[in-house]
Design a protein around this motif. Structure first.
Motif, short mmCIF file in Angstrom:
data_model
loop_
_atom_site.label_atom_id
_atom_site.label_comp_id
_atom_site.label_asym_id
_atom_site.label_seq_id
_atom_site.Cartn_x
_atom_site.Cartn_y
_atom_site.Cartn_z
N VAL A 254 -7.87 4.25 5.97
CA VAL A 254 -7.69 5.70 5.94
C VAL A 254 -7.72 6.26 7.36
CG1 VAL A 254 -8.71 7.88 5.17
CG2 VAL A 254 -8.64 5.92 3.63
N ALA B 241 -4.49 5.55 8.88
CA ALA B 241 -3.47 6.46 8.34
C ALA B 241 -3.56 7.82 9.02
CB ALA B 241 -3.65 6.60 6.83
N ILE C 163 -1.93 7.52 12.33
CA ILE C 163 -0.47 7.46 12.14
C ILE C 163 0.08 8.86 11.85
CG2 ILE C 163 1.34 6.64 10.56
CD1 ILE C 163 -0.39 4.06 10.28
N GLY C 164 -0.62 9.62 11.00
CA GLY C 164 -0.19 10.97 10.70
C GLY C 164 -0.16 11.86 11.94
N ALA D 282 4.15 3.82 11.43
CA ALA D 282 3.20 3.21 10.50
C ALA D 282 3.40 1.71 10.40
CB ALA D 282 3.35 3.86 9.12
N ASP E 90 -1.01 -2.71 1.65
CA ASP E 90 -1.50 -1.74 2.62
C ASP E 90 -0.39 -1.29 3.57
OD1 ASP E 90 -4.04 -1.77 1.58
OD2 ASP E 90 -4.76 -3.33 2.92
N LEU F 122 0.94 2.55 4.09
CA LEU F 122 0.97 3.21 5.39
C LEU F 122 2.36 3.70 5.75
CD1 LEU F 122 -1.43 1.16 7.70
CD2 LEU F 122 -1.82 3.34 6.57
N ALA G 205 2.72 6.79 3.98
CA ALA G 205 1.90 7.82 4.61
C ALA G 205 2.56 8.34 5.88
CB ALA G 205 0.52 7.25 4.92
N GLY G 206 3.13 7.46 6.68
CA GLY G 206 3.79 7.88 7.91
C GLY G 206 5.00 8.75 7.64
N PRO H 238 -5.13 7.58 1.81
CA PRO H 238 -4.41 7.38 3.07
C PRO H 238 -3.22 8.31 3.24
CG PRO H 238 -4.92 5.27 2.04
CD PRO H 238 -5.25 6.32 1.04
N VAL H 239 -2.45 8.52 2.17
CA VAL H 239 -1.27 9.39 2.28
C VAL H 239 -1.69 10.83 2.54
CG1 VAL H 239 0.68 10.34 0.99
CG2 VAL H 239 0.18 7.90 0.86
N ALA I 249 -3.01 11.14 6.16
CA ALA I 249 -1.93 11.13 7.14
C ALA I 249 -1.16 12.44 7.12
CB ALA I 249 -0.98 9.96 6.86
#
Length: 600
Positions: free
Chosen positions: A39, A42, A45-46, A163, A176, A180, A183-184, A218-219, A222
């Protein structure tokens, strides 16, 4: 020279050999083992995706102001008119530039760029960051020079590429990595629209392909970090405000659901038109710079009527939703569809995400007026502004997919729950209709044209790696095709083996024989063995995946099937049983569900 620090023995401090690699291995193992660290990754990355989206938006707005002579902060598609007729050459110049870039990439990087949907469906989330940067720059050139496309493909691509690079650095598991990448991409798009819920559900519906609790945090982390980063850096998305919004009566729900059907038809028409333009351009035999240059010139000429056909239509959307319905709405709708098809089909890079929102708004306004003209006595009283918002979400669902994605976008843009409820209903009708009659969204349709069969981002890459060649056995027993039952009994005593494969003199497959049937009392020893052979025309190929093999077993009604090198020579290379196929499929399906795989 300064003296180096010394230890107790008077010698310089030196890290033990191999300490840094061991430390990095430990860090990677901790990230793989603890969800909270995933997380945190993520969120990082966000943040990066939000910064990248902000940079893309700022640069393209600067290009619009510079190339089209706009005032600071003025939206290109919101301009009342082009300041000079010579500005039609700007999209043409961008087309020539894009054609030159395409020629350079064909020579130096000839492979196709993998987008987040394809990466998650087929490659376990593996993407090239270099390719992602290239595509993001291409979308900036296309949009900056006025092509009738948005930056959404670039936002999603750069977020997914960042990501994937982080996932590779930390050697994350396949599942995973896919989360990610979703999420990115979600963070990049959510940051651009200042819509965290829309961005998150874009990641769920379109990039990951499913909703799950492990992916949710995680989403969301991010996306929220991407939106906060964009806000901090000054990227601003204007809310869609509708003055004096009329109340929606219960009798109007059915007409708005029918608007979903209309949106499905229009969406399929747009995707077919893009394909037709691509076919014409591909068969024109013109050099790439000339093809995109001519298409850009055509887009510029359409913009002489109204600049609303240029770029993604963001500024035009805000102007159209609350304005009156005139004949110009019909013209702009037709010109925008044509301009978008020319832009995508000729080689400009970009997305139809926001363009479909703008087109949907125009379609919704015309639908409201059309219903009143066709059925004047019913008195439905559909408000064009409400129909514009509903059409906006419905058409975007038909082209892009993701009914909840577009519903949350409408909620975050308007802040009106009643409108969101109407959009949910119309979007559901559109989504169902497009899936049943067409089967693809714009992204997966373009993959289909390249020969892929995926219809969503659900992970099927592991399925393709599980081939017949990897599952078959090669220790099968063979027997000559022209032999007799007496020879079969002599070669294979009852109980020694269950199944025998018949082959011809060249080693070609000729059928399957159950040895027990050769010992039936009513059969004479001189009976040709071919009389009891089965499935002589049912075969598997080594390259078939597990799903194709399962279908072949079902079609043949067989428990075992031979594996041949090719259908022409029928050279026998192995044997495979249906039970083994189903067992391996179930095992790999469970591994995929738990996030395990061969790539770990």
């Amino acid at each position: 020279m300064a003296a180096q620090p010394e230890g107790a023995a008077g010698e310089p401090h030196v890290l033990p050999a191999g300490l840094l690699p061991r430390l990095w291995t430990f860090v990677r193992a901790q990230v793989r083992a603890h969800e909270v660290l995933v997380v945190a990754l993520a969120a990082l990355i966000g943040t990066c995706a939000g910064a990248a989206a902000t940079a893309m938006g700022v640069v393209t707005q600067f290009m619009h102001e510079l190339l089209f002579g706009l005032a600071s902060g003025e939206r290109l598609s919101a301009s009342p008119a082009l300041h000079s007729p010579w500005l039609v050459l700007v999209p043409a110049a961008g087309g020539v530039m894009m054609g030159g870039i395409a020629l350079a990439l064909k020579r130096w990087r000839p492979h196709a760029i993998v987008d987040p949907i394809e990466a998650n469906a087929l490659h376990g989330g593996q993407m090239s960051l270099t390719d992602s940067i290239i595509l993001a720059l291409q979308t900036m050139v296309s949009n900056g020079f006025g092509a009738s496309l948005g930056l959404e493909a670039g936002y999603s691509q750069i977020g997914g590429g960042i990501a994937s690079r982080f996932g590779a650095i930390f050697a994350l598991r396949r599942n995973d990595m896919r989360i990610l990448v979703g999420a990115g991409a979600a963070a990049g798009l959510g940051a651009a629209f200042d819509a965290p819920l829309m961005g998150a559900f874009y990641g769920f519906e379109l990039i990951i392909g499913t909703y799950s609790i492990p992916a949710a945090i995680p989403v969301l982390a991010a996306t929220l970090c991407g939106v906060v980063t964009a806000r901090t850096l000054g990227l601003h998305a204007e809310p869609l405000t509708i003055a004096h919004l009329p109340e929606v009566d219960a009798s109007q729900f059915v007409p708005f659901l029918l608007l979903g059907l209309v949106a499905a038809v229009v969406a399929i028409g747009i995707m077919r038109l893009v394909t037709a333009v691509e076919w014409v351009v591909g068969h024109s035999r013109l050099p790439a710079p000339l093809r995109t240059g001519l298409a850009g010139l055509a887009v510029g000429c359409l913009a002489l009527y109204s600049p609303q056909v240029l770029s993604d239509g963001h500024g035009a959307l805000h102007a159209q939703v609350g304005s009156a319905v005139t004949l110009s709405v019909v013209v702009i709708l037709a010109f925008k569809v044509l301009a978008s098809a020319l832009s995508v089909g000729s080689g400009f890079r970009g997305g139809l995400f926001f363009a479909s929102l703008f087109l949907g708004a125009l379609m919704g306004k015309l639908y409201a007026v059309g219903v009143e003209l066709l059925f004047p006595g019913i008195g439905l009283g559909l408000a064009p502004s409400v129909a514009a918002v509903v059409g906006m979400g419905a058409l975007a669902v038909g082209v892009i997919g993701g009914p909840l994605t577009m519903s949350f976008l409408v909620l975050e843009m308007t802040g009106d729950l009643t409108l969101t409820g109407l959009v949910v209903g119309a979007a559901a009708v559109t989504s169902l209709t497009v899936r049943e009659t067409f089967g693809y969204s714009f992204s997966t349709w373009r993959l289909h044209l390249r020969g892929e069969t995926i219809r969503s981002a659900q992970d099927v890459g592991w399925m393709r790696s599980l081939t017949v060649a990897a599952m078959m056995r090669t220790d099968m027993r063979i027997f000559p095709r022209d032999g007799t039952l007496g020879g079969l009994r002599q070669a294979f005593p009852l109980g020694s083996v269950r199944l025998v494969v018949l082959v011809d003199d060249a080693g070609g497959y000729a059928g399957l024989v159950r040895v027990s049937e050769g010992y039936a009392d009513h059969r004479e020893p001189g009976t040709p063995v071919q009389e009891i052979a089965r499935h002589a025309d049912a075969m598997l190929l080594p390259a078939m995946n597990v799903k194709e093999a399962a279908r072949a077993f079902e079609a043949a009604g067989a428990e075992e099937l031979p594996v041949v090198s090719d259908y022409e020579s029928r050279r026998l290379v192995g044997l495979l049983s249906e039970s083994h196929v189903l067992r391996r499929y179930a095992e790999r399906l469970d591994m995929a569900r738990r996030g395990l795989g061969a790539e770990d």
